[in-house]
Motif scaffolding. Sequence first.
Motif, short mmCIF file in Angstrom:
data_model
loop_
_atom_site.label_atom_id
_atom_site.label_comp_id
_atom_site.label_asym_id
_atom_site.label_seq_id
_atom_site.Cartn_x
_atom_site.Cartn_y
_atom_site.Cartn_z
N LEU A 1 0.92 -1.24 0.06
CA LEU A 1 0.02 0.01 -0.01
C LEU A 1 0.95 1.29 -0.11
O LEU A 1 1.59 1.62 0.81
N ILE A 2 0.73 2.08 -1.02
CA ILE A 2 1.68 3.20 -1.08
C ILE A 2 0.49 4.49 -1.02
O ILE A 2 -0.33 4.55 -1.90
N PHE B 1 -1.81 7.15 8.62
CA PHE B 1 -3.05 6.78 9.15
C PHE B 1 -3.76 5.44 8.21
O PHE B 1 -4.13 4.65 8.61
N VAL B 2 -3.73 6.28 6.85
CA VAL B 2 -4.52 5.25 5.79
C VAL B 2 -3.52 3.97 5.63
O VAL B 2 -4.22 3.10 5.65
N LEU C 1 -10.83 8.99 10.12
CA LEU C 1 -9.58 10.10 10.15
C LEU C 1 -10.27 10.88 11.65
O LEU C 1 -11.46 11.20 11.87
N PRO C 2 -9.33 11.40 12.51
CA PRO C 2 -9.60 12.04 13.63
C PRO C 2 -10.14 13.44 13.40
O PRO C 2 -9.81 14.17 12.36
N ILE D 1 -5.06 7.30 -3.27
CA ILE D 1 -4.38 5.98 -2.59
C ILE D 1 -3.97 5.01 -3.78
O ILE D 1 -4.75 4.56 -4.68
N VAL D 2 -2.78 4.69 -3.65
CA VAL D 2 -2.31 3.71 -4.75
C VAL D 2 -1.56 2.56 -3.94
O VAL D 2 -0.82 2.78 -3.35
#
Length: 169
Positions: free
Chosen positions: A6-7, A70-71, A127-128, A148-149
């Motif tokens: 996950l990048i 976070f992601v 997300l906060p 998101i990639v």
Amino acid sequence: MLKKLLIITAIIATSSAFAQEGTITEVTESEMTKGDVPYAVIENVPVYPGCEGNSNVELKECMSSKISAFVSSNFNMKKIESLNLAPKVYRVAVQFKIDKEGKVVDVRARAAHYEIEKEAVRVVGNLPQMEPGKQRGEAVGVLYSLPIVFQVEAPQKIDSKKDKRKSKN
């Protein structure tokens, strides 16, 4: 088992909303942009918890790295693995707003697969709460776009003869 990487790329500001029939949440562009300001032109950017800085540039860099972390740590790759996707690079375009109270709202995603969209919306929606952005001294909604990639790799072939020899030794 498929190996996945996950990048998360940097947050990119955008003022345009993307609407597509059948997306996770359907919010019209006019609903999303009423009184909202694009991230690129906001006078005082929203502040992610734990970020400190004297300038918008410092706060943007901090926010970008915190959201990426976070992601990366919350995106459930096991869900993606269960889809048995073809090995290649996948992109998810996520757009959301940080409202006048600093809450992440109106999260939408577009991807090649509905389950990927759902996972992106779930993660970004968690997300906060942040300190809201300000324009002319007044709290306003701020629009964000987050690509998101991630890459799906082909499963590793295991030579069972070699494995058996290793276990005997």
